[in-house]
Design a protein around this motif. Structure first.
Motif, PDB file in Angstrom:
ATOM      1  N   THR A  49       0.849  -1.192   0.000  1.00 14.76           N
ATOM      2  CA  THR A  49       0.000   0.000   0.000  1.00 14.76           C
ATOM      3  C   THR A  49       0.888   1.246   0.000  1.00 14.76           C
ATOM      4  O   THR A  49       2.055   1.189   0.385  1.00 14.76           O
ATOM      5  N   THR A  50       0.306   2.350  -0.453  1.00 15.88           N
ATOM      6  CA  THR A  50       1.030   3.622  -0.473  1.00 15.88           C
ATOM      7  C   THR A  50       0.114   4.700   0.100  1.00 15.88           C
ATOM      8  O   THR A  50      -1.044   4.436   0.420  1.00 15.88           O
ATOM      9  N   GLN A  51       0.607   5.914   0.185  1.00 14.59           N
ATOM     10  CA  GLN A  51      -0.220   7.009   0.671  1.00 14.59           C
ATOM     11  C   GLN A  51      -1.362   7.313  -0.286  1.00 14.59           C
ATOM     12  O   GLN A  51      -2.360   7.904   0.112  1.00 14.59           O
ATOM     13  N   SER A  52      -1.253   6.901  -1.537  1.00 13.54           N
ATOM     14  CA  SER A  52      -2.322   7.159  -2.499  1.00 13.54           C
ATOM     15  C   SER A  52      -3.334   6.011  -2.604  1.00 13.54           C
ATOM     16  O   SER A  52      -4.291   6.100  -3.363  1.00 13.54           O
ATOM     17  N   THR A  53      -3.134   4.934  -1.833  1.00 14.60           N
ATOM     18  CA  THR A  53      -4.109   3.840  -1.832  1.00 14.60           C
ATOM     19  C   THR A  53      -5.445   4.351  -1.299  1.00 14.60           C
ATOM     20  O   THR A  53      -5.490   5.005  -0.265  1.00 14.60           O
TER      21      THR A  53
END
Length: 91
Positions: A49-53
C-alpha cells in the motif's frame, strides 16, 4: 505491404505496452500483514500500500486492515511489485 507492416508494428507495440499498465484485481482473506512496509498478503501475493491507496467500505487506512478480513484489492504492477490502488471489503 510495406506501408502495412509499420502500422501493424506500431499498433502491436502500443497494445502490448498498455497491458503492462492494466489494472489487476484480487479477492480473498488477508493472510498476513506486514506493518513495516505497509503490505498485505492475499492469495499468496504481497500487495504494497502507499499514501495514495484508496480505502472503501468503512476502511479508512492501512491500520483498519486485519488478518482474516475478506478484501478486494485493485493493484498495478511496477518494477515487479504489486501496488494497491484501492482496497475494499469483499462482501
Amino acid at each position: 505491404m510495406k506501408k502495412t507492416f509499420p502500422s501493424f508494428f506500431l499498433a502491436s507495440s502500443l497494445l502490448l505496452s498498455g497491458a503492462a499498465w492494466a489494472d489487476n484485481n484480487i479477492e480473498g482473506p488477508i493472510e498476513s500483514i506486514q506493518a513495516s512496509n505497509q503490505s498485505v498478503v492475499v492469495q499468496g501475493m504481497t500487495i504494497i500500500t502507499t499514501q495514495s491507496t484508496d480505502y472503501d467500505d468503512g476502511l479508512r487506512s492501512f491500520q483498519d486492515l486485519k488478518v482474516g478480513q475478506r478484501v478486494e484489492i485493485e493493484y498495478v504492477m511496477r518494477d515487479g511489485k504489486r501496488y494497491a490502488q484501492e482496497i475494499e471489503l469483499d462482501n
